[in-house]
Structure formats: C-alpha cells, structure tokens
Design a protein around this motif. Structure first.
Motif, mmCIF file in Angstrom:
data_model
loop_
_atom_site.group_PDB
_atom_site.id
_atom_site.type_symbol
_atom_site.label_atom_id
_atom_site.label_comp_id
_atom_site.label_asym_id
_atom_site.label_seq_id
_atom_site.Cartn_x
_atom_site.Cartn_y
_atom_site.Cartn_z
ATOM 1 N N ARG A 1 57.003 37.262 27.062
ATOM 2 C CA ARG A 1 55.987 37.831 26.174
ATOM 3 C C ARG A 1 55.046 38.784 26.912
ATOM 4 N N GLY A 2 55.261 38.953 28.215
ATOM 5 C CA GLY A 2 54.436 39.870 28.983
ATOM 6 C C GLY A 2 54.555 41.296 28.491
ATOM 7 N N LYS A 3 53.422 41.972 28.343
ATOM 8 C CA LYS A 3 53.399 43.334 27.806
ATOM 9 C C LYS A 3 52.880 44.343 28.824
ATOM 10 N N SER A 4 51.766 44.025 29.494
ATOM 11 C CA SER A 4 51.223 44.927 30.513
ATOM 12 C C SER A 4 50.412 44.114 31.509
ATOM 13 N N PHE A 5 50.163 44.718 32.690
ATOM 14 C CA PHE A 5 49.440 44.011 33.752
ATOM 15 C C PHE A 5 48.718 45.051 34.601
ATOM 16 N N ARG A 6 47.464 44.716 34.985
ATOM 17 C CA ARG A 6 46.671 45.652 35.789
ATOM 18 C C ARG A 6 45.880 44.893 36.853
ATOM 19 N N TYR A 7 45.850 45.473 38.075
ATOM 20 C CA TYR A 7 44.985 44.996 39.157
ATOM 21 C C TYR A 7 43.855 46.009 39.338
ATOM 22 N N GLU A 8 42.612 45.532 39.401
ATOM 23 C CA GLU A 8 41.469 46.406 39.658
ATOM 24 C C GLU A 8 40.562 45.767 40.697
ATOM 25 N N ALA A 9 40.250 46.517 41.743
ATOM 26 C CA ALA A 9 39.345 46.021 42.784
ATOM 27 C C ALA A 9 37.914 46.392 42.458
ATOM 28 N N GLN A 10 37.018 45.439 42.665
ATOM 29 C CA GLN A 10 35.579 45.667 42.532
ATOM 30 C C GLN A 10 34.956 45.327 43.884
ATOM 31 N N PHE A 11 34.603 46.377 44.632
ATOM 32 C CA PHE A 11 34.157 46.207 45.999
ATOM 33 C C PHE A 11 32.687 45.776 46.055
ATOM 34 N N PRO A 12 32.273 45.169 47.168
ATOM 35 C CA PRO A 12 30.878 44.721 47.292
ATOM 36 C C PRO A 12 29.853 45.840 47.145
ATOM 37 N N ASP A 13 30.233 47.081 47.455
ATOM 38 C CA ASP A 13 29.270 48.186 47.333
ATOM 39 C C ASP A 13 29.203 48.762 45.920
ATOM 40 N N GLY A 14 29.920 48.117 44.984
ATOM 41 C CA GLY A 14 29.872 48.565 43.594
ATOM 42 C C GLY A 14 31.019 49.463 43.169
ATOM 43 N N ARG A 15 31.819 49.952 44.107
ATOM 44 C CA ARG A 15 32.958 50.813 43.760
ATOM 45 C C ARG A 15 34.017 50.016 43.007
ATOM 46 N N THR B 1 42.037 47.889 52.881
ATOM 47 C CA THR B 1 41.053 46.950 53.410
ATOM 48 C C THR B 1 40.190 46.396 52.279
ATOM 49 N N LEU B 2 40.116 45.064 52.218
ATOM 50 C CA LEU B 2 39.283 44.365 51.251
ATOM 51 C C LEU B 2 38.154 43.677 52.009
ATOM 52 N N PRO B 3 36.943 44.236 51.988
ATOM 53 C CA PRO B 3 35.833 43.549 52.639
ATOM 54 C C PRO B 3 35.584 42.191 51.986
ATOM 55 N N ALA B 4 35.061 41.272 52.747
ATOM 56 C CA ALA B 4 34.733 39.963 52.195
ATOM 57 C C ALA B 4 33.863 40.140 50.952
ATOM 58 N N GLY B 5 34.182 39.400 49.904
ATOM 59 C CA GLY B 5 33.441 39.504 48.659
ATOM 60 C C GLY B 5 34.079 40.450 47.646
ATOM 61 N N THR B 6 35.143 41.151 48.042
ATOM 62 C CA THR B 6 35.832 42.016 47.087
ATOM 63 C C THR B 6 36.469 41.155 45.993
ATOM 64 N N ARG B 7 36.259 41.566 44.766
ATOM 65 C CA ARG B 7 36.831 40.848 43.618
ATOM 66 C C ARG B 7 37.984 41.661 43.052
ATOM 67 N N ILE B 8 39.137 41.039 42.904
ATOM 68 C CA ILE B 8 40.272 41.694 42.251
ATOM 69 C C ILE B 8 40.463 41.058 40.883
ATOM 70 N N LEU B 9 40.290 41.867 39.871
ATOM 71 C CA LEU B 9 40.430 41.425 38.482
ATOM 72 C C LEU B 9 41.832 41.789 37.999
ATOM 73 N N CYS B 10 42.569 40.797 37.537
ATOM 74 C CA CYS B 10 43.887 41.022 36.951
ATOM 75 C C CYS B 10 43.800 40.835 35.441
ATOM 76 N N THR B 11 44.302 41.821 34.718
ATOM 77 C CA THR B 11 44.290 41.801 33.261
ATOM 78 C C THR B 11 45.725 41.831 32.753
ATOM 79 N N ALA B 12 46.108 40.765 32.065
ATOM 80 C CA ALA B 12 47.457 40.671 31.500
ATOM 81 C C ALA B 12 47.358 40.720 29.984
ATOM 82 N N VAL B 13 48.313 41.406 29.356
ATOM 83 C CA VAL B 13 48.395 41.466 27.896
ATOM 84 C C VAL B 13 49.746 40.907 27.473
ATOM 85 N N PHE B 14 49.726 40.007 26.481
ATOM 86 C CA PHE B 14 50.933 39.353 25.991
ATOM 87 C C PHE B 14 51.211 39.764 24.548
ATOM 88 N N ASP B 15 52.498 39.874 24.239
ATOM 89 C CA ASP B 15 52.931 40.201 22.874
ATOM 90 C C ASP B 15 53.715 39.018 22.319
#
Length: 577
Positions: free
Chosen positions: A485-499, A524-538
């Motif tokens: 049922r997987g439809k799409s998937f995305r990885y997004e990094a949110q760095f400690p400096d706000g980028r 390079t992922l500095p400590a505290g980097t958050r990686i948000l994964c977004t999955a969409v199911f059909d």
C-alpha cells in the motif's frame, strides 16, 4: 551496509493501460481466417484438427516474456478443466526472436499440455491484430471472436495481486458454454510486445556495436544475462532483436532501469538512470532499423564475477539445512529462516556477501541479526544483502560492523516465481577482523512508526517518523520501506541551525523495487539533526496491489500488512572503538 537494494530487473514488462480501446472492442464478433502452422516439433496443425471443439482459446505467447512464463501453468489448468466440455487452448508464438528450439524448451520447462505453434513472419498475429504476449482470443464454434484480452488480472506491471484474481477468460468460457452473453467481452491485454520482423532496411550512423552495446552493458546486462533473474538476455545484438518495442516502452514509462528518486533532490552514486542522450540514441537506432555496425567497434564484454566478489570468506552460513521449494507461480510472501552461526564472541565484519543458490527466482536477500535473548531481528542490524547487480559490503579505513556474541542470523528471502518450480538454498559469506583494527562502527539507524492505522479506502494516508542524531555522524545511505500500500516516501533533514533539506524524495514508491539510495558524498549530520520521514499509503480500490481496500491496516511483517521504516546507514565522525 543494508542492501535492501533491488537493482534487479524485474518490473514485469507489461502495458500500463487498463482501458479498452475502440479498436479492441471492434475485434469481438469478427470471424478469423483459417490458418495452418507447425508446432514446435515441426508437425503441421490446422483449423480442421479442432473442428469438433465448441470453443477455441487462441493465446499468443513468448518464451521469455515474464507474464507468458507465469501464465503457462494457468493455461494448462484451464485446458485440463474444460477439455471434456469441448474447449481447446492453442498457443501461438509470433516472436521473430523465438526459435523452434526455444519454443520446445518453453513447452518442456512449463509442462505445456496444449499445442504450441510457431507463426513465421507474425502472419497469424497480423490477422488477429494481436500485439502482446500473452493475449487471448476466445472463439466460438463459428470461429468468431467472443472474448479478447487478458487471461485474468492476477499479474500486472511489476506486481502480483494479493487478492483473488478476476478470472476473465474462465468466466467468458463458462458464459459461452452456458449459452449466455459474456458479461465482460473485452479486457486490456497486458504483456510484452510481440517481436515482429522489421521490414525497414537498417541505415544511419547509430549502430549497435558502437553506441547501443555500451548502453546495454552499463545499464542492463548485469541482470539481463544468462542465469540472472531478468526474464530475457540483452548481451548481444541478436538478443535485442524483437525486444526493441518493449525496451522503448519501459524506458518511456520509466520502469527500467529501476530508479524511483526524484532528481530534484539528492545525488546518488548508484543511480542507474539513462541520460537523455542515451535514450535518444536508442530511439534513433530503432527508428533506423537497428543497424548492427562494425564488429571492431564492439566494446569488451563486462567481466561478471562468477564466484565471490568479496575476498574468500572466513565463514559461509547457509539459510537453512534443506532447500526451499519455490512454486511455479503465485505469490510467495517473505520467507524467514533463523540460523545460529556459532559466534561465541563479538564479531567485526569487514566484508559480507549474500548469494542466491537459484538466481532466477531470488528477488532479494536480507540477513538480519537477532541479538542474544531476543525473539526477533534487530531492524537496525542488517549484515548482508543481495540484489542482482548490486555490490556486496566491503568496508575499509578501520570501519566495520559489530555483531554481539551469541547472536543468531535471520535470512529474509523474497522469491519471484518464474513459471517453473525451483529449489533454493541461499547463503552468505563473511570476512572478519580483530577489534584492535577497528576505529569506527557502521551503524544502522531507523525512523520508524509502528502505531499507525490506515483507514479502509483511504488513498492518501500520511504516517510520520523521526530520527534524531545523538552525535556528529555521516549519513551514507537511505532505504524507504513499506509494503504493497506504499505510495510515496520522503526524507527531510532539519539541522540544528534551522536549515532544512530534502535528502530523498520517492514520489512513486514500488514494493517490488525497495531501492537503497547511496549518497555520492556522505552528508554530515551534526548532533541534534532531526530527519523527518513522511510516508503516504494508498488503501483504496484504485491501488491495484491492495489486498483488501475494505480493511483497516496496521503494522505487520507480511506484505498484506504494512510497515513504515526509514532505514539509514551512518558512520560516526569520531572514533567510537
């Protein structure tokens, strides 16, 4: 490194359309001319040989088309089921690339019980206006077409339906035998193009030897060669003849080479995509009649390693004590085999390679670690993997994978039936080093959500998961994982400096091609980097692979359930041993 890569061929080379054209509808009700063809043993077969049959199902087939392979046993079942009711199945091979010897081999390999005829020059295919393999024409006693299209809807473009197939051909036969109108007289034929002979005289400067062979070697032959999982070979000029229309189609539909990443985000070392220039060369070559060219321009044959690609392993571990029986057709869900490798002390792995025993049906292998005292695998620890054309793990510069003492191994096997029953006993090899030689440990990381509930009929259900880096580290690879049922998937990094940065976007996820994406340069992922994964199911009816759109879906191991995992491989910036 986690080799959930499936750089195999195998999206089934099929037509993507599901609508029936006006031309196809016009075929129903038409009479077909009589024909006489030789079977694969040279015996002449004519219409009069079947004049006592109430119904005749003429099925156009090819020896190497994956769908034709899968449907061979099913057509046998239909012949056996209805033979005493006056129904006859006739197979016709109109491919220019299929010889009588290859057709005879197809008959033996798939135990074909109905006549298999050779159509030189595709003359009969032209009379029927057949385009695909397999494609069915069901004829009544007057030899008029009463049903045209596919055998059933079990198999499609790179998938097998997990719900029960709609048996269109069987339904049509039963309707006609009962004297009733056929409820659905037309369906869309799904399969490979019939390989007709080209009448165009080869011309032009774009040749196979100088331009096309290098493209095939770079992007196709690793899987499309003898003994590999791809359904046909593309190793020579003769191999390509007859497949040109199918090759152009899968390129246009972006089904081959398998790659799902949105090119707007990220740069990956294992991207197999053809350049626009290579695509244009292929199209020009086909349009010009496919000239072969001068043999002196032919590039060297790639050196495909027949044995271990890693150094001679220190230990080889088999998945089980006895082979697993892979059926000829149908769905084989993940098979899991737990073995004890006898590791009584911590192991430091510098090279690992999983190898299939029966390469023609092994779609991929994953070897997980089950820690001492645990009842299931650690999803963060995959120590070996296999996918055709994908290199094994080899770590250098003091980097290794650590496996704790007394761990067991879980072989997760994904099999793809190929039309004939097979046996498989796959295995993995490992190279070790001493702890004092290791400075940094490669680690698997997860963004995972196990608590989702996908409502019935929901075509766009979003599930989120996070991973937060607890130390400065380098991101090496990403592998999105869902089920059918997987439809799409995305990885997004949110760095400690706000980028914020999109690392990987897979807009059209395909369960059959759970690719691993290796970054060209570690990030390079500095400590505290958050990686948000977004999955969409059909979970809707529109998803052709959906086992049951009326069911709420939760987490589970099997493909009729679902998973939401963003796999990652990371290496710490500082020594951690």
């Amino acid at each position: 490194m986690r080799l959930l890569v499936l750089t195999v061929l195998f999206a089934l080379l099929a037509n993507t359309g599901l609508t029936v054209s006006a031309e196809d509808r016009a075929l129903v009700g038409q009479s077909v001319p009589e024909f006489q063809l030789d079977n694969c043993y040279g015996k002449s077969i004519a219409w009069k040989d079947f004049e006592d049959k109430r119904l005749v199902a003429v099925v156009f087939l090819g020896t190497e088309c994956p769908l034709a392979k899968l449907y061979g046993p099913r057509l046998n079942d239909i012949q056996e089921r209805f033979s005493d009711k006056g129904v006859q199945v006739i197979g016709i091979n109109s491919n220019s690339q299929d010889s009588l010897t290859e057709i005879a081999a197809y008959v033996h390999r798939h135990h074909i019980s109905f006549p298999m005829l050779k159509d030189p020059g595709s003359r009969v295919a032209d009379q029927f206006r057949a385009e695909r393999t397999p494609e069915v024409f069901l004829l009544d006693s007057e030899r008029k077409i009463r049903y045209h299209g596919r055998i059933d809807d079990q198999y499609g473009v790179g998938y097998s339906r997990e719900r029960e197939a709609s048996p269109e051909l069987v339904n049509a036969i039963e309707d006609l035998l009962a004297g009733k109108p056929i409820a659905v007289p037309n369906t869309e034929a799904v399969g490979c193009h019939i390989g007709r002979l080209k009448t165009l005289e080869p011309h032009g400067d774009v040749t196979y030897t100088k331009h096309i062979a290098p493209i095939m070697n770079a992007h196709c032959v690793s899987c499309h060669r003898e003994g590999e999982i791809a359904p046909f070979t593309l190793s020579s000029y003769d191999d390509l003849i007859g497949w040109e229309e199918t090759i152009l189609e899968v390129l246009d539909d972006k089904r081959m080479p398998p790659w799902s990443a949105n090119p707007a985000h990220g740069s990956f070392s294992n991207d197999p995509s053809l350049s626009p220039e290579d695509r244009q060369l292929l199209e020009t070559w086909v349009d010009n009649g496919m000239p072969e060219g001068d043999a002196k321009d032919l590039p060297p044959t790639p050196n495909w390693t027949p044995g271990w690609q890693i150094p001679e392993p220190d230990q080889i571990v088999k998945m089980d004590k006895v082979p697993f029986d892979v059926p000829a057709e149908g769905i084989v869900d993940y098979q899991r085999f737990i073995v004890d490798p006898g590791w009584k002390e911590d192991k430091y792995i510098t090279a690992a390679e999983a190898r299939p025993d029966c390469r023609t049906v092994v779609h991929h292998i994953l070897v997980y670690v089950i820690p001492e005292g645990a009842t299931r695998q650690d999803l963060r620890q995959i120590v070996a993997g296999y996918a055709p054309g994908t290199p094994p793990i080899e770590l250098t510069d003091g980097i290794a994978i650590r496996v704790a003492a007394n761990s067991r191994l879980l072989f997760e096997m994904h099999y793809t039936p190929n039309g004939s029953a097979q046996k498989d006993l796959s295995y993995a090899g490992f190279c070790f080093t001493e702890k004092e030689n290791v400075r940094r440990v490669l680690t698997g990381q997860l963004a995972i959500n196990t608590r989702f509930k996908i409502p019935p009929g929901d075509a766009n259900h979003v599930v989120l998961a996070n991973y937060i880096s607890r130390q400065d580290e380098q991101l090496v690879s990403m592998t999105p994982h869902m089920h059918v049922r997987g439809k799409s998937f995305r990885y997004e990094a949110q760095f400690p400096d706000g980028r914020k940065q999109v690392l990987l976007d897979v807009p059209n996820y395909d369960f059959n091609w759970q690719l691993k994406y290796f970054l060209k340069e570690p990030l390079t992922l500095p400590a505290g980097t958050r990686i948000l994964c977004t999955a969409v199911f059909d979970n809707s009816e529109a998803n052709l692979t959906n086992p049951d759109p009326n069911k709420e879906v939760r987490w589970g191991d099997q493909s009729f359930e679902e998973m939401m995992i963003g796999f990652m491989d990371t290496i710490p910036l500082k020594n951690n041993l």
